[in-house]
Motif scaffolding. Structure first.
Motif, PDB file in Angstrom:
ATOM      1  N   LEU A  16       0.724  -1.513   0.398  1.00  0.00           N
ATOM      2  CA  LEU A  16      -0.061  -0.238   0.206  1.00  0.00           C
ATOM      3  C   LEU A  16       0.446   1.519  -0.013  1.00  0.00           C
ATOM      4  N   ALA A  17       2.266   0.996   0.450  1.00  0.00           N
ATOM      5  CA  ALA A  17       2.924   2.689   0.666  1.00  0.00           C
ATOM      6  C   ALA A  17       3.227   2.688  -0.508  1.00  0.00           C
ATOM      7  N   GLY A  18       3.852   1.239  -1.197  1.00  0.00           N
ATOM      8  CA  GLY A  18       4.336   1.807  -2.736  1.00  0.00           C
ATOM      9  C   GLY A  18       3.337   2.131  -4.066  1.00  0.00           C
ATOM     10  N   VAL A  19       1.766   1.701  -3.891  1.00  0.00           N
ATOM     11  CA  VAL A  19       0.698   2.057  -4.383  1.00  0.00           C
ATOM     12  C   VAL A  19       1.230   3.524  -3.988  1.00  0.00           C
ATOM     13  N   SER A  20       0.222   3.470  -3.130  1.00  0.00           N
ATOM     14  CA  SER A  20       0.443   5.295  -2.638  1.00  0.00           C
ATOM     15  C   SER A  20       1.142   6.378  -2.817  1.00  0.00           C
ATOM     16  N   TYR A  21       2.719   6.014  -2.586  1.00  0.00           N
ATOM     17  CA  TYR A  21       3.372   6.870  -3.331  1.00  0.00           C
ATOM     18  C   TYR A  21       3.420   6.698  -4.687  1.00  0.00           C
ATOM     19  N   ALA A  22       3.331   5.993  -5.452  1.00  0.00           N
ATOM     20  CA  ALA A  22       3.066   5.796  -6.562  1.00  0.00           C
ATOM     21  C   ALA A  22       1.902   7.047  -7.316  1.00  0.00           C
ATOM     22  N   GLN A  23       0.798   6.800  -6.613  1.00  0.00           N
ATOM     23  CA  GLN A  23      -1.209   6.963  -6.984  1.00  0.00           C
ATOM     24  C   GLN A  23      -0.018   8.620  -6.330  1.00  0.00           C
ATOM     25  N   GLN A  24       0.639   9.379  -6.103  1.00  0.00           N
ATOM     26  CA  GLN A  24       0.427  10.588  -4.857  1.00  0.00           C
ATOM     27  C   GLN A  24      -0.940  11.140  -5.818  1.00  0.00           C
ATOM     28  N   ASP A  25      -0.230  11.704  -7.371  1.00  0.00           N
ATOM     29  CA  ASP A  25      -1.197  12.315  -8.116  1.00  0.00           C
ATOM     30  C   ASP A  25      -2.393  11.599  -8.956  1.00  0.00           C
ATOM     31  N   ARG A  26      -2.714  10.845  -7.618  1.00  0.00           N
ATOM     32  CA  ARG A  26      -4.502   9.675  -8.222  1.00  0.00           C
ATOM     33  C   ARG A  26      -5.191  10.220  -6.980  1.00  0.00           C
ATOM     34  N   GLY A  27      -5.900  10.961  -6.644  1.00  0.00           N
ATOM     35  CA  GLY A  27      -6.941  11.200  -6.299  1.00  0.00           C
ATOM     36  C   GLY A  27      -6.255  11.214  -4.231  1.00  0.00           C
ATOM     37  N   THR A  28      -7.028  11.723  -3.272  1.00  0.00           N
ATOM     38  CA  THR A  28      -6.634  11.659  -2.436  1.00  0.00           C
ATOM     39  C   THR A  28      -6.385  10.231  -1.343  1.00  0.00           C
ATOM     40  N   ALA A  29      -5.762  10.608  -0.417  1.00  0.00           N
ATOM     41  CA  ALA A  29      -5.766   9.669   0.680  1.00  0.00           C
ATOM     42  C   ALA A  29      -7.083   8.857   0.566  1.00  0.00           C
ATOM     43  N   GLU A  30      -7.719   9.219   0.901  1.00  0.00           N
ATOM     44  CA  GLU A  30      -9.020   8.776   1.297  1.00  0.00           C
ATOM     45  C   GLU A  30     -10.016   7.872   0.222  1.00  0.00           C
ATOM     46  N   GLN A  31      -9.391   8.748  -0.941  1.00  0.00           N
ATOM     47  CA  GLN A  31     -10.036   7.368  -2.019  1.00  0.00           C
ATOM     48  C   GLN A  31      -9.555   6.367  -2.750  1.00  0.00           C
ATOM     49  N   ARG A  32      -7.341   6.225  -2.267  1.00  0.00           N
ATOM     50  CA  ARG A  32      -6.488   5.866  -2.762  1.00  0.00           C
ATOM     51  C   ARG A  32      -7.513   4.697  -1.404  1.00  0.00           C
ATOM     52  N   ALA A  33      -7.613   5.113  -0.125  1.00  0.00           N
ATOM     53  CA  ALA A  33      -7.759   3.985   0.704  1.00  0.00           C
ATOM     54  C   ALA A  33      -8.746   3.271   0.312  1.00  0.00           C
ATOM     55  N   ALA A  34      -9.499   4.026  -0.110  1.00  0.00           N
ATOM     56  CA  ALA A  34     -11.729   2.857  -0.347  1.00  0.00           C
ATOM     57  C   ALA A  34     -11.305   2.335  -1.650  1.00  0.00           C
ATOM     58  N   CYS A  35     -10.518   2.453  -1.930  1.00  0.00           N
ATOM     59  CA  CYS A  35     -10.377   1.877  -3.090  1.00  0.00           C
ATOM     60  C   CYS A  35      -9.486   0.890  -3.734  1.00  0.00           C
ATOM     61  N   ALA A  36      -7.945   1.286  -2.471  1.00  0.00           N
ATOM     62  CA  ALA A  36      -7.229  -0.370  -2.348  1.00  0.00           C
ATOM     63  C   ALA A  36      -7.453  -1.989  -1.947  1.00  0.00           C
ATOM     64  N   PRO A  37      -8.541  -1.654  -1.154  1.00  0.00           N
ATOM     65  CA  PRO A  37      -8.930  -3.315  -1.167  1.00  0.00           C
ATOM     66  C   PRO A  37      -9.346  -3.531  -2.240  1.00  0.00           C
ATOM     67  N   ASP A  38      -9.796  -3.483  -3.001  1.00  0.00           N
ATOM     68  CA  ASP A  38     -10.753  -3.590  -4.147  1.00  0.00           C
ATOM     69  C   ASP A  38      -9.394  -3.663  -5.204  1.00  0.00           C
ATOM     70  N   ALA A  39      -8.100  -3.271  -5.711  1.00  0.00           N
ATOM     71  CA  ALA A  39      -7.104  -3.484  -6.169  1.00  0.00           C
ATOM     72  C   ALA A  39      -6.489  -4.041  -6.350  1.00  0.00           C
ATOM     73  N   PHE A  40      -6.599  -4.994  -4.879  1.00  0.00           N
ATOM     74  CA  PHE A  40      -6.351  -5.843  -4.677  1.00  0.00           C
ATOM     75  C   PHE A  40      -6.748  -6.969  -4.984  1.00  0.00           C
ATOM     76  N   ARG A  41      -7.990  -6.841  -4.662  1.00  0.00           N
ATOM     77  CA  ARG A  41      -9.032  -7.982  -5.189  1.00  0.00           C
ATOM     78  C   ARG A  41      -8.813  -8.260  -6.623  1.00  0.00           C
TER      79      ARG A  41
END
Length: 97
Positions: A16-41
């Motif tokens: 998640l830290a790697g994905v968050s770092y790579a997606q700094q310009d892709r939505g807010t932290a809240e938006q990324r957190a909402a989609c992280a489980p779906d991304a993994f699934r």
């Protein structure tokens, strides 16, 4: 059992830290957190490439969680708003003067 869980949580945190770092310009932290489980699934094969993960999630919109679906719905609404403002039909404040 507890050790396996700790290792799993650690690996997920690193990913998640790697994905968050790579997606700094892709939505807010809240938006990324909402989609992280779906991304993994749904799109684990595309991690850590944020562009491909996003494309995968868009393709699997029907399978997204409610929270992640809302993120993509908000993005679509914002994009539609920008298109409307940029169109010839939009009349800005200068037209009303």
């Amino acid at each position: 059992m507890m050790k396996k869980r700790a290792i799993f949580v650690g690996l997920v945190s690193v990913a998640l830290a790697g994905v968050s770092y790579a997606q700094q310009d892709r939505g807010t932290a809240e938006q990324r957190a909402a989609c992280a489980p779906d991304a993994f699934r749904l799109c684990a094969g595309y991690i850590p490439d944020p562009g491909n993960v996003e494309a995968c999630l868009r393709q699997k919109k029907a399978d997204l969680s409610e929270a992640c679906g809302a993120v993509f719905d908000q993005a679509a609404a914002a994009a539609a708003s920008v298109r409307t403002i940029g169109s010839h039909r939009y009349r800005g404040a200068k037209d009303e003067e």
